[in-house]
Design an enzyme around this catalytic site. Structure first.
Site, PDB file in Angstrom:
ATOM      1  N   LYS A 122       4.663  11.370   2.443  1.00 36.01           N
ATOM      2  CA  LYS A 122       5.495  10.991   1.287  1.00 36.01           C
ATOM      3  C   LYS A 122       5.257  11.999   0.163  1.00 36.01           C
ATOM      4  CE  LYS A 122       6.525   6.913  -1.609  1.00 36.01           C
ATOM      5  NZ  LYS A 122       6.196   5.517  -1.932  1.00 36.01           N
ATOM      6  N   SER A 140       6.751  -1.047  -1.622  1.00 36.31           N
ATOM      7  CA  SER A 140       7.357   0.203  -1.147  1.00 36.31           C
ATOM      8  C   SER A 140       6.948   0.670   0.240  1.00 36.31           C
ATOM      9  CB  SER A 140       7.074   1.330  -2.136  1.00 36.31           C
ATOM     10  OG  SER A 140       8.004   1.273  -3.180  1.00 36.31           O
ATOM     11  N   SER A 165      10.231   2.293  -2.163  1.00 31.40           N
ATOM     12  CA  SER A 165      10.479   3.694  -2.428  1.00 31.40           C
ATOM     13  C   SER A 165      10.218   4.613  -1.242  1.00 31.40           C
ATOM     14  CB  SER A 165       9.602   4.157  -3.600  1.00 31.40           C
ATOM     15  OG  SER A 165       8.226   4.049  -3.279  1.00 31.40           O
TER      16      SER A 165
END
Ligand code: GLN
Length: 494
Positions: A79, A184, A160
C-alpha cells in the site's frame, strides 16, 4: 504448468522451497499480470525489477541450501502509505507526489527480511481517508468485480486499501499490505471477496507509515485466505522501539496455531448490529455465518454492545481531530509539493501548498478536526468522543467475559458503483458502521468472504476478538472459510 498467479502465499512459499517452480518464475508471472491490468489502476507505481531482484536472491539462497524465510519467493503489493526507501511514497496525495523516502517502514522491512519482494506501490484513498478509493489523487482503482445485471458499471474496490484489495482479487499479487484506521483492511476485503485482518493495536509498528489517526492506525495483511493472512501477519508484526505504541510481546506462531475446530468456544452475536432496514442479503449471510460457527462446534450467544450507535459519530470526531494534527507537517518545506507564488511569504506558501496539494475529502477532515479541537468546542466534541470511546471499549470488555469472539457483517452492503456515493460524505461514512467499533477499542478483527449477494458481488463476515487474540479471530475465520467454500472469481474483463 499451472498459472502461478492463481497460487496464494502458502502455495508459492512451499512450491519455491520444494523446487516445483522458481521464485523468478513467480515474480515474472505477477509482473506480467500487473502490466496487463492497467485498466484497474491498482498500482501507483509498479516495481517489477524489485520483485525480480528479491526473487533472484531467494533462488540463489535455495541453490546454496540457505533458509528462505517465511515469505521466501513471495512477491507482494505494498500500500502506498508505507515509506519505501528509494521508491516514491505518496499516500495517494498530490502533496506527496515526488517524495522518495530515505528510509524503509518497519513493516515493509520485516516483509523483505522474511523473503518477500515488492511488486509495486498500491493505490488507496488519499491519506487513507475514504471507503471507495475515489479520493485518490491518482484516479480511483476499479474493482475487478461487476454486477451480474448485464450492465457494465465500474464497482468500488472499497477503501482505503482499494489497490490492495483489487490486486489480490485480480491475481496481480498473492497478498498485499493494508492499513486499517476505521475499516480500511476489512471493508475492501469484503468488497472484493478476499480475507484481511487488522491485528490488535500495537502489533504492527506504525513507524514509517504515513500517519492518519495515530491512536487508530494499524497495518495488516490482505490475502486470498486465512492461512495466507496468518503467514503475512507473522512477518509484519513485532515490537519496534521506534514506535512508542508498539506492543512489547512475542509474535505467536499463528499459522501453526490454525484450527477450525471451535468446540468449547462461545461466539457472540451483537444485538445492536442487527439494524432496521438492514440489507437482506447481508442479514442472510450473517445468519449463515452463525450456522457455520455452530457447525464448527461453537456455542452461539446473543450479546449486547449498547453504545454501538455512538461509535460512528465518535470515530468521525476522533479520526479527523488526529488527522488535522498529523497533516500539519505538510507545509511545502519538508516533503513533496511546494507551491510558492511570486512574491509570496512563508504563510502564503503554506496556504498555497496545502490548497493545491490536499484533495477535497482531506480538506474536509482537516476542517472538521480543527473545529472539534478548537478551544470553544473541544469539550463538546473531542472530550465527549473520547468518553464514548471508553464506553465502547467497556462494552467489548463486558462481552468478552462471556464470549470468545464476536461475529458480525463486515459492511452494511456489498460493493457499490463508483460515483454512487461520492457526492454524499455521510452515506460514504455509513460504510464504516460495523468496522469502527473494533477500531476504537483497538481489537483484532478480520473479514472473510462469505458468499455472493443477488447481484453476484462478494459479501464479507467480520470476526472481532479479544485484544492479543488474533489466533481466536483467525481460527473462527478458518471455520467460516472451510464452510463458505468461497471460490467465485471475477471474470477477467480488463
Ligand atoms: N473509511 C474510513 C474513513 O474514511 C476508514 C479509513 C481507514 O480505515 N483508513 O475514515
Amino acid at each position: 504448468m499451472t498459472d502461478l498467479t492463481n497460487l496464494g502465499v502458502a502455495a508459492i512459499r512451499d512450491g519455491v522451497a520444494g523446487g516445483d517452480f522458481s521464485a523468478v518464475e513467480v515474480a515474472k508471472a505477477f509482473n506480467a499480470n500487473i502490466a496487463a491490468a492497467g485498466a484497474l489502476n491498482a498500482f501507483i507505481v509498479a516495481t517489477p525489477e524489485l520483485a525480480l531482484k528479491a526473487a533472484e536472491v531467494t533462488d540463489a539462497k535455495r541453490a546454496a541450501g540457505q533458509p528462505l524465510g517465511i515469505l521466501g519467493g513471495v512477491p507482494i503489493g505494498m500500500k502506498d502509505l508505507f515509506a519505501t526507501k528509494g521508491v516514491q511514497t505518496t499516500a495517494a496525495s498530490h502533496i506527496l507526489e515526488g517524495f522518495v523516502p530515505e528510509y524503509e517502514s518497519t513493516v515493509s522491512q520485516k516483509l523483505w527480511d522474511a523473503g518477500a519482494g515488492m511488486l509495486g506501490k498500491l493505490n488507496l484513498d488519499q491519506f487513507a481517508m475514504g471507503s471507495s478509493n475515489e479520493t485518490s489523487y491518482f484516479g480511483n482503482v476499479i474493482s475487478p468485480w461487476k454486477r451480474n445485471d448485464g450492465g457494465n458499471a465500474a464497482m468500488a474496490p472499497g477503501g482505503s486499501s482499494g489497490g490492495s484489495s483489487t490486486a489480490v482479487a485480480a491475481r496481480l499479487a498473492p497478498a498485499a499490505t493494508g492499513t486499517d484506521t476505521g475499516g480500511s483492511i476489512r471493508q475492501p476485503a469484503a468488497f472484493t471477496g478476499i480475507s484481511g485482518i487488522k491485528p490488535t493495536y500495537g502489533r504492527c509498528s506504525r513507524w514509517g507509515i504515513v500517519a492518519f489517526a495515530s491512536s487508530l492506525d494499524q497495518a495488516g495483511p490482505m490475502a486470498r485466505d486465512v492461512r495466507d493472512c496468518a503467514i503475512m501477519l507473522e512477518a509484519m508484526a513485532g515490537f519496534d522501539p521506534k514506535d512508542a505504541t508498539s506492543l512489547n510481546m512475542a509474535v505467536p506462531e499463528w499459522e501453526a496455531g490454525l484450527s477450525g475446530d471451535l468446540r468449547g468456544k462461545k461466539v457472540g452475536i451483537p444485538r445492536e448490529y442487527r439494524m432496521d432496514g438492514m440489507d437482506a442479503d447481508v442479514s442472510a449471510s450473517w445468519d449463515r455465518g452463525i450456522e457455520w460457527l455452530r457447525d464448527a462446534g461453537a456455542e452461539i450467544v446473543e450479546i449486547s454492545l449498547p453504545h454501538t450507535k455512538y461509535a460512528l459519530p465518535a470515530y468521525y470526531i476522533i479520526a479527523p481531530a488526529e488527522a488535522s494534527s498529523n497533516l500539519a507537517r505538510y507545509d511545502g518545506v519538508r516533503y513533496g509539493l511546494r507551491d510558492l507564488p511570486d512574491g509570496a511569504g512563508l504563510q502564503d506558501m503554506y496556504a498555497a501548498t496545502r490548497a493545491a496539494g490536499f484533495g477535497a475529502e482531506v480538506k474536509r477532515r482537516i476542517l472538521i478536526g480543527t473545529y472539534v479541537l478548537s478551544a470553544g468546542f473541544y469539550d463538546a466534541y473531542y472530550t465527549q468522543a473520547q468518553k464514548v470511546r471508553t464506553l465502547i471499549s467497556r462494552d467489548f470488555k463486558n462481552a468478552f467475559t462471556e464470549v470468545d469472539v464476536i461475529l458480525a457483517p463486515t459492511a452494511p452492503t456489498a460493493a457499490f458503483g463508483l460515483g454512487e456515493k461520492s457526492d454524499d460524505p455521510l452515506a460514504m461514512y455509513l460504510n464504516d458502521v460495523f468496522a469502527v467499533p473494533a477500531s476504537l477499542a483497538g481489537l483484532p478483527a478480520m473479514s472473510v468472504p462469505a458468499g455472493l449477494n443477488r447481484e453476484g458481488l462478494p459479501l464479507g463476515l467480520q470476526i472481532i476478538g479479544r485484544e492479543f487474540d488474533e489466533q481466536g479471530v483467525l481460527n473462527a475465520g478458518l471455520a467460516i472459510e472451510s464452510r463458505a467454500k468461497f471460490s467465485a472469481k471475477p471474470e477477467k474483463w480488463w
